[in-house]
Every structure is written in C-alpha cells, then in structure tokens.
Design an enzyme around this catalytic site. Structure first.
Site, short mmCIF file in Angstrom:
data_model
loop_
_atom_site.label_atom_id
_atom_site.label_comp_id
_atom_site.label_asym_id
_atom_site.label_seq_id
_atom_site.Cartn_x
_atom_site.Cartn_y
_atom_site.Cartn_z
N HIS A 57 -13.94 -20.13 -2.57
CA HIS A 57 -14.92 -19.02 -2.56
C HIS A 57 -15.89 -19.35 -1.43
O HIS A 57 -17.03 -19.77 -1.67
CB HIS A 57 -15.61 -18.94 -3.92
CG HIS A 57 -16.37 -17.68 -4.18
ND1 HIS A 57 -16.75 -16.80 -3.18
CD2 HIS A 57 -16.82 -17.14 -5.34
CE1 HIS A 57 -17.42 -15.79 -3.72
NE2 HIS A 57 -17.46 -15.97 -5.03
N ARG A 76 -11.14 -9.82 -2.56
CA ARG A 76 -11.03 -10.79 -3.68
C ARG A 76 -9.73 -10.51 -4.44
O ARG A 76 -9.43 -9.35 -4.73
CB ARG A 76 -12.22 -10.66 -4.63
CG ARG A 76 -12.03 -11.43 -5.92
CD ARG A 76 -13.23 -11.40 -6.82
NE ARG A 76 -14.28 -12.31 -6.34
CZ ARG A 76 -15.38 -12.60 -7.03
NH1 ARG A 76 -15.59 -12.06 -8.23
NH2 ARG A 76 -16.28 -13.43 -6.55
N LYS A 88 1.82 1.01 -6.62
CA LYS A 88 3.11 1.59 -6.23
C LYS A 88 4.00 0.57 -5.54
O LYS A 88 5.08 0.88 -5.07
CB LYS A 88 2.88 2.76 -5.28
CG LYS A 88 1.97 3.85 -5.80
CD LYS A 88 1.77 4.93 -4.73
CE LYS A 88 0.74 5.95 -5.17
NZ LYS A 88 0.35 6.85 -4.07
N THR A 90 -20.88 -10.75 -6.09
CA THR A 90 -20.28 -10.93 -4.77
C THR A 90 -20.08 -9.59 -4.07
O THR A 90 -20.42 -9.44 -2.89
CB THR A 90 -18.96 -11.71 -4.88
OG1 THR A 90 -19.23 -12.94 -5.54
CG2 THR A 90 -18.36 -12.00 -3.52
C1 NCD Z 1 -17.97 -16.98 -9.39
C2 NCD Z 1 -16.56 -16.56 -9.05
O1 NCD Z 1 -16.21 -15.37 -9.11
O2 NCD Z 1 -15.81 -17.47 -8.72
N1 NCD Z 1 -18.90 -15.93 -9.44
C3 NCD Z 1 -19.46 -15.45 -8.28
O3 NCD Z 1 -18.78 -15.14 -7.33
N2 NCD Z 1 -20.80 -15.36 -8.22
C4 NCD Z 1 -18.06 -17.87 -10.56
C5 NCD Z 1 -17.49 -17.44 -11.87
O4 NCD Z 1 -16.89 -16.37 -12.01
O5 NCD Z 1 -17.66 -18.21 -12.81
#
Ligand code: NCD
Length: 305
Positions: free
Chosen positions: A132, A104, A83, A54
C-alpha cells in the site's frame, strides 16, 4: 517517476523530495483551500475493494489540486470486469479517458497487469495483502512531521503483520533510513513475512519478533497499530482466534513513552479503545490530513505539474 506501483519504486532521495512537496501542500489541506496546479487534468479512481479514506483522500487531493475526478468504487460488481474484461484491457481503456489512474484490487499481481495496459501514470491504492505504497508514505510523512526525523527510531508494528499491507510498505520505506530498530509484535500465526524480516536483517537492521505487547511497548518511539485483516483469512473461525488481541487502552498507553506517537491507517474495529482518542500521543486522525497532502505531492509529481 512514471508510476507508483510498489514501495520499492522509491529511494530515500525521492521519498524526501515528495515530503518536501507535501509539506508545501499541507497548509492548503489544513486550511481547506485549493490551487489550480492540476486544472484540466482528470483522475480516474477504480476500486475493486472497500475503501473510505484512501479513495476519498485521492479524490480530495485531486480536487484540491484543481483537477477533476471520475470514479467507480464498485468495479467488481458494476464494471466490465463482470463481463470478463481483463485488468490489462481495463487499464488500456480508462487511460484513454483520464490522465492519471488510481487502482485498488484484492489480487497482488493485478496492479502490474493494469499498469502494463495503461498509457498514463498509475498509482497503487492497495494490492491485496501485498503493498500500500501511498499509505506507507503518508505514515512516514506523519513520523517525520511529528518527530522531526526518520533515522534513529524504534518502531513497534503491532497486530496482523502477515496480511497487513500497510506495515509491509512501512518496512520497505524505512529500510531506506538508518538506525531503525524494528519491534514486530504479533500472534505467532500472523508474523511479518519471513522475506521482509530477512531482508531487513540483511541490510543490518535490528529486528525483534515477539508476541508480548506490554513488555515491549515502552521501547517504541512510534507505535504502528493495525487491524486484524478479517477479509484475508481462510475462514471466519480462523479470524475469530485473533479477534480482540492487542487492544489499546488507557492502561496500555501508561506503559508507553511519553513522547511516542501512535499511528493507525484505520479503519479500527476493536483494537483501539476510543477513550484514548484524546491522548496527546494519538495521530490517527491527523494522519488523514497528512495523507491528502502526500497524495497531492504524488499526483503532482506523476503529472509533472
Ligand atoms: C488499510 C488498507 O486498506 O490496507 N486502510 C487504509 O487504506 N487506510 C488498512 C486496513 O484496511 O486495515
């Protein structure tokens, strides 16, 4: 579109408009080329959780658009979060130095606090077990590009449907389309959250919930497989109960339709035998290129390029 925080932010028309744009960017990605559409713009990527695809996908998308990237992949250890800075303040601060932010975080509500602070567009790159939205979009773009349609499909979602944010996003987006039959295949303890199942049924979709993969895989036009989300389990012992369920093998692929496609957001751990990588129905590596094109389209729309 000001931000992309949740899969519910987009309607059918907006999804299809993004895909049209992504289709225009795809040849650049496939040909390892770039444009100068985002020249002079800066993207900041702030990751508080591990990522391979990602983060690189967003950064690759920004580079292929001709923009620049500033990045921290270990926000939880090396930023002022250590901090005690609030996520709202972090959004406010970084938005003074970049034109678009990608974040994220393991907590579900963090993305909304962050976006409230930010003075520039924000994209959710995964908020804990919640959502996501860009992965869900690239999955639908894969389906549309490979099967030529998003209506009238049978999709099997397999694995950890409880904690897997990717399948949650897929459901939200697919609910904008018609004639979708949802097969949710998971262990009893890892079922799709009931709010999602009920909301799909209320919209008139047929939803089947089962633990039986072999008996149902033959129905699916699309199989969306997922990793058991180890990091979300209360304990290692809880995770170990589900380790190794639903492994895709050549034998299992024989039970699936000849023209189905198999997608997976990756990483895979033990749920796909690499022997099947050569099967012509596999799309999990091609998805990565689709992902860069979709993220180019999202960035270019949010920046109004
Ligand atoms: C996914 C996630 O981070 O949710 N991966 C991703 O973004 N390609 C799926 C996962 O971690 O299993």
């Amino acid at each position: 579109m000001k931000n992309l925080l949740h899969s519910s932010d987009l309607n059918r028309q907006e999804i299809l408009a993004l895909f049209e744009k992504a289709g225009r960017y795809l040849p650049l990605v496939e040909g390892h080329q770039k444009t100068n559409d985002a020249e002079g713009y800066i993207m900041a990527t702030l990751f508080y959780e591990p990522s391979t695809r990602t983060r690189f996908s967003f950064e690759s998308a920004m580079c292929r658009l001709g923009g620049n990237v500033i990045s921290n992949s270990h926000m939880e250890f090396t930023s002022s979060a250590k901090k005690g800075e609030t996520i709202y303040d972090t959004g406010k601060v970084v938005s003074q130095m970049a034109d678009i932010l990608v974040m994220r975080h393991p907590e579900k509500d963090s993305i909304d606090d962050f976006a409230r602070g930010s003075d520039v567009p924000v994209i959710n790159a995964g908020n804990g077990p919640g959502d996501h939205p860009t992965q869900g979009l690239l999955d639908l773009f894969t389906i549309q590009s490979e099967l030529g349609r998003l209506d009238n499909l049978c999709i099997a979602m397999v694995g950890d449907l409880k904690y897997g944010r990717v399948v949650h996003s897929q459901c939200e987006y697919l609910s904008q389309f018609e004639g979708i039959r949802f097969l949710f295949i998971s262990p009893e303890e890892l079922k799709m959250p009931s709010e999602i199942v009920e909301s799909l049924r209320a919209k008139g979709f047929e939803v089947v919930e089962t633990e039986d993969l072999e008996g149902n895989i033959g129905e699916a036009d699309v199989v969306s497989h997922t990793r058991i989300q180890k990091e979300r389990f209360p304990s290692e012992a809880d995770y170990n109960k589900h380790k190794g369920v639903y492994v895709f093998t050549p034998e299992l692929m024989k039970m699936a339709k000849e023209d189905m496609i198999l997608i997976h957001p990756l990483p895979r751990v033990d749920e796909i035998d690499p022997v099947i990588d050569e099967d012509p129905r596999v799309r999990y590596f091609k998805q990565i290129q689709y992902g860069v094109a979709v993220r180019m389209a999202i960035v270019s729309s949010l920046l109004d390029l």
